[in-house]
Design an enzyme around this catalytic site. Structure first.
Site, short mmCIF file in Angstrom:
data_model
loop_
_atom_site.label_atom_id
_atom_site.label_comp_id
_atom_site.label_asym_id
_atom_site.label_seq_id
_atom_site.Cartn_x
_atom_site.Cartn_y
_atom_site.Cartn_z
N LEU A 207 -63.30 23.48 -12.53
CA LEU A 207 -62.81 22.12 -12.64
C LEU A 207 -61.82 21.94 -13.79
O LEU A 207 -60.93 21.09 -13.74
CB LEU A 207 -63.98 21.15 -12.85
CG LEU A 207 -64.98 21.03 -11.69
CD1 LEU A 207 -66.15 20.16 -12.09
CD2 LEU A 207 -64.30 20.47 -10.45
N GLY A 208 -61.98 22.74 -14.82
CA GLY A 208 -61.09 22.63 -15.96
C GLY A 208 -61.54 23.58 -17.06
O GLY A 208 -62.67 24.09 -17.04
N GLY B 57 -61.00 24.54 -21.51
CA GLY B 57 -60.49 24.15 -22.82
C GLY B 57 -60.83 25.21 -23.84
O GLY B 57 -61.24 26.33 -23.50
N GLY C 228 -64.68 26.31 -23.69
CA GLY C 228 -65.33 26.81 -22.49
C GLY C 228 -64.67 26.34 -21.22
O GLY C 228 -63.59 25.75 -21.22
N VAL D 245 -65.41 24.47 -17.29
CA VAL D 245 -66.30 23.60 -16.53
C VAL D 245 -66.17 23.96 -15.04
O VAL D 245 -65.05 24.04 -14.51
CB VAL D 245 -65.98 22.12 -16.74
CG1 VAL D 245 -66.93 21.24 -15.92
CG2 VAL D 245 -66.07 21.76 -18.21
N LYS E 142 -70.84 23.28 -17.57
CA LYS E 142 -69.94 23.66 -18.67
C LYS E 142 -70.45 24.95 -19.29
O LYS E 142 -71.51 24.98 -19.93
CB LYS E 142 -69.88 22.55 -19.72
CG LYS E 142 -68.97 22.85 -20.90
CD LYS E 142 -68.99 21.68 -21.89
CE LYS E 142 -68.12 21.95 -23.10
NZ LYS E 142 -68.19 20.82 -24.08
N ASP F 145 -64.54 12.81 -31.64
CA ASP F 145 -63.46 13.44 -30.87
C ASP F 145 -63.15 12.61 -29.63
O ASP F 145 -62.97 13.14 -28.54
CB ASP F 145 -63.84 14.87 -30.48
CG ASP F 145 -62.61 15.70 -30.09
OD1 ASP F 145 -61.48 15.31 -30.45
OD2 ASP F 145 -62.78 16.75 -29.44
#
Length: 434
Positions: free
Chosen positions: A54-55, A57, A60, A62, A76, A184
């Site tokens: 899914l994505g 960064g 890590g 996801v 995640k 954040d």
């Protein structure tokens, strides 16, 4: 091999996961998150395949995990290169107790370790292999970052306004109920569900305050430049106002499509330009409320954004203050909203009765079919007149009465009432007039 066959093959290699599946399919909202085995997470993500990603960064990746009944969860997988147990424990501990519609819910986690013989520079050494994963409710519409755009395009105003309110509601919950500072907050860490409801996520660097704490000094400066409060960036000072600064930047970005804002002085001209840009757009599109109400919301929200990014944290509003500001304009909106509805001509008696009231607002009007004449009418007043009759209240649902009581903000209650209970309504009004 198809996805379903691959998933079943992986499940067959492990123990029976039926119990875990059933608990995830119908979770108890008050239960603690589940401790999930790594083999189960491999099975539902097709062994963490790229097609389920899914994505990703810095901390890590996801993945989308799919249960046998088709329900999805977000998995995640923390990066082994940047894996810190303290950060993992921090996020799990904070997330376990969070239950709010504007906070992404943690449904499970995995913390497994094993020792393996690994070759390093020609020699075998024993190395600890750690697996740290977090599992969340699946939020379908990705992050707010994907929807940021200027006034002239992208999301309609009512979506942006609802997002601002939702994010603030989540912050208020974190600050008051949980005593957590996120640290954040940024568009990337705000996910949107199918109804575009915002949900705050990623609590990896968050701080939990004790009952007597309102601020703390730290040596670290983790966060995202552009959203970090100046006192935190310069001096390591952490308080609820750190998140309020980040929220202010997000509000400005949501309204204008940019993080740029005047540092001091020229706020008046800046607010005028933003309001004018939105007014130009709103004049061209279909709207459910008068332009004046939308303009008031835009002005209030941009003012809130600028207050939140004040360099002095003491001058920034608390989340509760912001909610009260929004409540105030919404209360005004209910009493001043204009609704032009096409009503049967014989519906005139109720208009005649309410329009003679000294408090009738001439900015609101209902349009009658037939001659198309207009009469001044305040939605709030017609609602109160309607719900006075006990015979009508017995036939109308509580939800519809609540719509009326709230001023029929978008006329849903009135439309439904007229279409379903017109004869009773007319009888009630005529009896009331006599």
């Amino acid at each position: 091999m198809g996805n379903e066959a691959r998933r079943r093959a992986l499940l067959l290699k492990t123990t029976d996961f039926d119990t875990i599946e059933s608990m995830l399919q119908d979770p108890d909202p008050y239960a603690a998150p589940l401790c999930l085995p790594i083999d189960f997470l491999k099975a539902i993500t097709l062994d963490f395949s790229r097609e389920q990603e899914l994505g990703r960064g810095g901390h890590g990746v996801v993945y989308k995990g799919v249960l046998q009944n088709g329900k999805a969860i977000a998995v995640k997988k923390l990066s082994e290169m940047h894996l810190e147990d303290a950060q993992f424990h921090n996020e799990v501990t904070y997330l376990i107790g969070l239950k709010h519609q504007n906070i992404v819910q943690l449904v499970g986690y995995c913390a497994e370790s094993r020792w393996e013989a690994t070759q390093v520079r020609g020699k075998y050494v024993m190395a600890e292999i750690r697996k740290r994963l977090l599992c969340f409710e699946y939020v379908n519409n990705k992050s707010l970052e994907k929807y940021i755009s200027a006034e002239s395009c992208g999301l309609e105003w009512h979506w942006r306004y609802d997002m601002i309110r939702g994010i603030c509601s989540g912050l208020h919950y974190l600050h008051t109920e949980c005593r957590i500072v996120h640290l954040d907050l940024k568009p990337e860490n705000i996910l949107l569900d199918d109804n575009m409801v915002p949900k705050i996520t990623d609590f990896g660097i968050s701080r939990l305050f004790g009952q007597q704490q309102s601020r703390v000094i730290t040596e670290s400066r983790e966060g995202t430049l552009g959203y970090m409060a100046p006192e935190y960036l310069r001096n390591g000072l952490i308080s609820n106002k750190s998140d309020i600064f980040s929220f202010g930047v997000i509000v400005i970005e949501l309204i204008t499509g940019s993080r740029d804002y005047p540092q001091s002085g020229a706020f008046g001209q800046y607010m005028e330009n933003v309001a004018a840009n939105w007014r130009n757009r709103l004049e061209k599109v279909h709207r459910y409320m008068p332009l004046e109400i939308y303009s008031q919301q835009v002005n209030t929200c941009i003012m809130i954004g600028l207050k939140c990014v004040d360099p002095d944290p003491e001058k920034r509003p608390a989340a509760l203050d912001i909610i009260q500001m929004l409540d105030k304009i919404e209360s005004t909106d209910r009493l001043t909203s204009v609704h032009v509805l096409s009503l049967p001509k014989s519906f005139g008696p109720i208009i005649d009765k309410v329009s003679t009231s000294k408090t009738a607002n001439t900015s609101s009007a209902f349009t009658f079919s037939g001659k198309g004449t207009k009469a001044p009418i305040l939605a709030f007043q017609i609602a109160n007149t309607v719900v006075k009759g006990s015979c009508l209240m017995n036939t109308v649902s509580k939800q519809n009465i609540q719509h009326l009581k709230e001023g029929v903000l978008r006329s849903k209650g009135v439309r439904l009432l007229i279409s379903e209970d017109y004869s009773q309504l007319l009888h009630l009004v005529q009896a009331d007039i006599r």
